[in-house]
Design an enzyme around this catalytic site. Structure first.
Site, mmCIF file in Angstrom:
data_model
loop_
_atom_site.group_PDB
_atom_site.id
_atom_site.type_symbol
_atom_site.label_atom_id
_atom_site.label_comp_id
_atom_site.label_asym_id
_atom_site.label_seq_id
_atom_site.Cartn_x
_atom_site.Cartn_y
_atom_site.Cartn_z
ATOM 1 N N HIS A 44 -10.932 48.596 44.413
ATOM 2 C CA HIS A 44 -10.654 49.976 44.816
ATOM 3 C C HIS A 44 -11.880 50.889 44.747
ATOM 4 O O HIS A 44 -11.734 52.108 44.637
ATOM 5 C CB HIS A 44 -9.533 50.562 43.934
ATOM 6 C CG HIS A 44 -8.197 49.927 44.153
ATOM 7 N ND1 HIS A 44 -7.130 50.124 43.311
ATOM 8 C CD2 HIS A 44 -7.742 49.103 45.125
ATOM 9 C CE1 HIS A 44 -6.081 49.432 43.761
ATOM 10 N NE2 HIS A 44 -6.437 48.806 44.850
ATOM 11 N N HIS B 88 -3.308 52.552 44.574
ATOM 12 C CA HIS B 88 -4.073 51.569 45.317
ATOM 13 C C HIS B 88 -4.632 52.371 46.490
ATOM 14 O O HIS B 88 -3.935 53.220 47.039
ATOM 15 C CB HIS B 88 -3.158 50.425 45.710
ATOM 16 C CG HIS B 88 -2.624 49.715 44.481
ATOM 17 N ND1 HIS B 88 -2.874 48.405 44.212
ATOM 18 C CD2 HIS B 88 -1.908 50.189 43.432
ATOM 19 C CE1 HIS B 88 -2.321 48.078 43.046
ATOM 20 N NE2 HIS B 88 -1.722 49.151 42.554
#
Ligand SMILES: Cc1cc2nc3c(=O)[nH]c(=O)nc-3n(C[C@H](O)[C@H](O)[C@H](O)COP(=O)(O)OP(=O)(O)OC[C@H]3O[C@@H](n4cnc5c(N)ncnc54)[C@H](O)[C@@H]3O)c2cc1C
Ligand SMILES: *[C@@H]1O[C@H](CO)[C@@H](O)[C@H](O)[C@H]1NC(C)=O
Ligand SMILES: *[C@@H]1O[C@H](CO)[C@@H](O)[C@H](O)[C@H]1NC(C)=O
Ligand SMILES: *[C@@H]1O[C@H](CO)[C@@H](O)[C@H](O)[C@H]1NC(C)=O
Ligand SMILES: *[C@@H]1O[C@H](CO)[C@@H](O)[C@H](O)[C@H]1NC(C)=O
Ligand SMILES: *[C@@H]1O[C@H](CO)[C@@H](O)[C@H](O)[C@H]1NC(C)=O
Length: 600
Positions: free
Chosen positions: A532, A576
């Protein structure tokens, strides 16, 4: 087994292509001048290209280094996401520098190299982030347009909530009023129930004070444990290529070229003292012909958290000393380019379970895989139609945690977390291959509010040389403290009565962690990344002494260049990352459209 599934399924499928006109490499391009050229077709770039080309007056070229998502049918099959990276034809194949916080291990760092970018290879967990995240983006940039409340209009443009693949009754699993129903990306709750789900929910009742149930995490307050959404529609991956590009691909004012890597931006003039960068060099591969393409209005960089800063540096925009070391002449000295990378560290925790109905077997046993593939092919249901988690949760350290005596709370705010728990009906561990027997359950932990910051830099003027990528995971006292506490919380979670008769024993080193010191050693030996990373071309206020882009996403100190991708996020969000990046890109496209004036 998992990655060996890819070539096999590849050989056994055909899809009808939805991209009518797709230039296969830069030498096929007929036009070399467009109003806008967008570099990179991932979460950010696909949105910008699709939204700009809604206006028939605007001509757009989208340049993507990778191949078409439709060339690789397993991209569409949700659970096969596990087989798409690392080190495949869909990946940039990056490896990090040795990570001091991880016992100097260097780890694979996948990034999609395909239409859809990382949204074509990711695990499809879909969220928006917390309200605190966006309110903090607004406050650090001085632009109230980034506030959570204002961004909800973009969430609705992004999200199209659809029924899960198995059409199960979803009452009580979410709050319909919070969701978009007519956006570009199909989003659904898990389409294949697992034996883990009901036990997770039972634990939120049994241990409600530490692990409360969150009835829907998209509402701005992420805290607690609840049902997970995925960017899946009809049991099929809904990437930015599927949701944004395919519907736009027939437009006469949008050209898309694949197998086209941007290698450098060139100065095309000056506005006052400020250099304009409206030309981009593009090539299929090292040694192939180079095309020079011109944007009359702007070049939009959407090459991602690694690609965007690398391209800026290759073009002379970056830290003067680093550029000199790489053999690149500095055009604009900006020491923030490639810095302030923040990422979510991932720590897999795995237990043996007393149940054979886990995804371990599907991905290991060719007969089971074949049966599941046949089911998916028939009606898009079953294990392959699902993603890896039906439940996840976002949690805070207690206010009294000793680390707060020395480190101010780095979370985005009171509705935001320090760490995440992801419940998975199989063994997940990016560090080591799956064993050939056994059934498992994982509580994957992610560090959501890291204080470590990493960086990326080129070391050569050769655009095909790999940059040095250093996410600098678990480099601070806060980060190690939080992961150690998170491991203890995961152990408390699975000690609930709800898991009696299901969980057998911990494996992978977790079984020998009793003291904090032992847990710390386990964390450093087993932590990886959940992919991420953001921040390497971060937004900051206009006139700030640091930062790469202004709040309108224009690159500071230059003309004709914006960035619209994950690299602009100044802090990694409580999500996310695809969802928040979609939201940023939807607003980014709006800002660009508002500025549009036809230019000669
Ligand atoms: C294995 C994995 C699992 C993940 N799981 C999830 C998940 O479950 N949920 C979630 O929300 N997020 C997940 N992510 C993260 C998420 O996918 C990314 O944060 C997001 O896609 C980033 O968007 P972006 O636009 O910044 O970059 P990308 O989506 O990576 O797009 C960048 C694009 O630019 C192209 N490009 C780069 N350089 C050049 C160049 N020089 N010339 C031309 N093209 C170029 C790339 O090929 C790529 O297509 C995952 C990521 C990975 C790798
Ligand atoms: C990544 O590795 C795969 C497998 O070796 C290869 O096919 C692909 O071309 C590589 N990608 C890049 C960008 O080097
Ligand atoms: C799902 O498939 C059905 C039938 O093929 C189709 O009508 C529908 O539009 C699809 N929905 C999504 C979200 O793709
Ligand atoms: C990184 O971000 C912080 C703010 O979060 C800022 O103070 C600092 O100057 C930035 N560093 C660089 C090198 O840009
Ligand atoms: C799985 O299916 C493929 C294609 O249908 C077939 O070639 C292969 O032999 C099957 N494998 C097993 C183990 O059944
Ligand atoms: C395993 O599960 C079965 C069926 O649910 C149960 O009867 C049995 O007691 C469990 N075994 C253990 C060791 O917990």
């Amino acid at each position: 087994m998992v990655s060996s599934l890819l070539p096999w399924v590849l050989a056994s499928f055909y899809f009808l292509p939805s991209f009518g006109k797709l230039y296969q490499n830069p030498s096929e391009l007929v036009k070399t001048t467009y109003d806008y050229i967008v570099v990179g077709a991932g979460a950010g770039g696909a949105v910008v290209a699709a939204r700009l080309s809604e206006d028939p007056r605007i001509s757009v070229l989208l340049v993507e280094a990778g191949i078409s998502n439709e060339a690789v049918p397993p991209v569409a099959i949700p659970l096969m996401g596990l087989s798409l990276t690392p080190n495949t034809m869909l990946d940039w194949n990056y490896t990090t520098t040795p990570q001091p916080g991880l016992n100097n291990r260097a780890i694979a760092y996948p990034r999609g190299r395909v239409l859809g970018g990382s949204t074509s290879v990711n695990y499809m967990v879909y969220m928006r982030g917390s309200s605190d995240d966006f309110d903090r983006y607004a406050s650090v940039t001085g632009d109230s347009g980034w506030k959570w409340d204002n961004m909800q209009q973009y969430a609705r443009k992004n999200e199209k909530l659809v029924a899960p693949g198995d059409q199960h009754d979803t009452t009580g699993e979410f709050n319909p009023s919070l969701h978009g129903t007519s956006g570009a990306i199909s989003v659904s709750l898990g389409g294949n129930p697992t034996p883990v789900d009901s036990r997770v929910i039972a634990t939120t009742q049994e241990l409600a004070s530490e692990f409360p149930f969150n009835s829907d995490m998209v509402g701005g307050d992420v805290l607690g444990i609840g049902w997970a959404f995925a960017s899946i529609g009809n049991g099929t991956r809904s990437s930015s290529a599927v949701g944004y590009l395919a519907p736009a691909a027939g437009r006469p004012n949008l050209d898309i070229v694949i197998n086209a890597q941007a290698t450098k931006l060139e100065v095309t003039g000056k506005v006052g003292n400020v250099p304009s960068f409206r030309r981009v060099l593009v090539t299929e591969k090292a040694g192939a012909a180079v095309r020079a393409l011109t944007a009359k209005n702007e070049i939009v960089l959407s090459a991602g958290t690694f690609g965007t800063p690398a391209l800026l540096q290759l073009s002379g925009i970056g830290d003067r000393t680093e550029l000199r070391e790489a053999g690149v002449a500095t055009v604009v000295h900006n020491p923030s380019v490639g810095k302030n990378m923040s990422d979510h560290a991932l720590l897999p925790n795995v237990w043996n379970v007393n149940n054979s109905d886990t995804y371990d077997s599907v991905l290991r046993n060719p007969d089971e895989f074949n049966t599941s593939l046949a089911q998916w092919t028939k009606d898009k249901t079953g294990p392959l139609g699902s993603h890896i988690t039906n439940n996840l949760g976002w949690l805070r350290l207690p206010k009294t945690a000793s680390i707060f005596k020395t480190t101010p709370d780095p979370s985005a705010g009171p509705k935001s977390s320090h760490y995440e728990m992801i419940f998975v009906n199989m063994r997940v561990n990016p560090n080591t291959p799956a064993p050939s027997t056994g059934n498992f359950m994982s509580v994957v932990l992610a560090l959501i509010s890291p204080t470590s910051r990493g960086s990326i830099k080129i070391t050569s003027s050769n655009p095909f040389a790999k940059p040095l990528i250093n996410p600098n995971l678990v480099a601070t006292d806060f980060d190690i403290f939080t992961l150690v506490e998170a491991v203890k919380a995961a152990k408390r979670f699975v000690a609930a009565k709800a898991w009696n008769g299901y969980i057998k024993d911990a494996v992978g080193g977790l079984e020998t962690t009793n003291t904090d010191k032992e847990i710390e050693a386990y964390v450093r030996e087993n932590t990886n990344t959940i992919w991420h990373a953001v921040g390497t071309a971060m937004m900051s206020a206009k006139g700030a002494s640091y930062g790469v882009v202004d709040p309108d996403l224009k690159v500071k100190g230059v003309d004709g260049l914006r960035v619209v991708d994950g690299s602009v996020l100044p802090f990694v969000p409580n999500a996310h990352t695809e969802g928040p990046i979609y939201l940023i890109a939807e607003r980014g496209a709006d800002l660009i459209k508002k500025d549009f004036r036809p230019r000669a």
